[in-house]
Enzyme design. Sequence first.
Site, PDB file in Angstrom:
ATOM      1  CG  ASP A 105      -2.118  -0.888   1.100  1.00  0.00           C
ATOM      2  OD1 ASP A 105      -2.453  -1.263  -0.040  1.00  0.00           O
ATOM      3  OD2 ASP A 105      -2.735  -1.211   2.118  1.00  0.00           O
ATOM      4  CG  ASP A 106       3.292   2.611   3.399  1.00  0.00           C
ATOM      5  OD1 ASP A 106       2.423   3.490   3.490  1.00  0.00           O
ATOM      6  OD2 ASP A 106       3.767   2.024   4.386  1.00  0.00           O
TER       7      ASP A 106
END
Length: 409
Positions: free
Chosen positions: A184-185
């Site tokens: 996600d990051d």
Amino acid sequence: MKKADFYRNARHDLTGPLEGIRVIDATTSWAGPMCACMLADLGADVIKVEAREGEVSRRIPPFLPGHDTPVGFAQASVNRNKRSLTLDLRHPEGREIFLKLTKRSDIIVQNFRPGTFDKWGIGYEDARAVKPDIIYISISGYGQFGPIHDRVAYDPLAQAMSGFISMNGTADGPPVKAPTWICDDLGGLHGAIGALSALRHRDRTGEGQHVDVAMLDAMLFQSNGFLTLAALGLEPKRMGNEFSFSIPSNVYRCRDGHVLAGVLLDTHWKVVARMAGRPDLAENPDYATIPGRMKNRAECDAMLAAWCAARTVDEAVEECAKLGIACAKVRTYTEAARDPNTLERDMLQEVAQEDGKLAPITGPAAKFSRTPTRVRSGAPRLGAHTDEVLEELGIDAKSRERLRSSGVI
């Protein structure tokens, strides 16, 4: 350099380098919100569009302790510096408002399953029809095209499919996922990079475009070349805390904790050999080069392990620092949060939350000497800026009341 010297020419009349850029943040969970968070931190006016029940990050525990209003750690972390607009995007009037807002915006960020926004009439082609130079960022697990593009995807699934989990963990243990939402990051990071690159192109040519970011692609890109090696038949091996070519390097036990220490260059090896009481190995051809140490990995590792075991963490770190050898204490996040360096670099900033009480929120990583960034505001209450944003669009109070009663906002 001191902090004051770095910021001596700073401007304080701007929100950041992206002041004047408007972003529609139609995202949920973490990857999309992280992309928009980075743009917000950089000074853009980010309008978070949420359903009336709010997006999932508002409900992810644990909640910040000591607050009158429940604020989830994820919500507080990734939705700061934004304005909140509640809007039912599946309603025809909600769609109309979204496209009206699009006309006044520069960037749209969305991370719903591919095809969802097209079905709702707010996909890239719909947005481009009303704003030809719009920059439209789509973040998903596997991309907008490809044989698995329409599969459900979450961070750990992308970790697994990228090969990352197969590499993570101890050499003799099972595969282990990352403790953070790394896919996600990275998806959010590449989304932000894509947005800024497309913004530059638009400013030069007047052309907008659709930017497609897959979390799986982001993980493969950040694989340190392992994907290339594997494609050539050289499957990387799981090594725990060791490195294939940096020897010795490991997490070592000291008398009161652990350090991560190691050797990267051959010149470092000579220093470590003497430091560890083995000057005879400093110039020994079987140890003085990386290939030689690769053949004698166990002995090299045991030598540095014994040296660390005889010292406290602080002693090991201090002695290595004096000699220019890489060594750091293995800290907890609690220790990192209390570290003077963390505080001096504003990586924790006291920010008012919904109830007015302060909370230490993680600050932006990049520091700008001329256009400094900061956490300007806490994550907003759900719908806190709905009236404000709609009024900017020319929607009067009577119309807003009707929209509320019909469940559009």
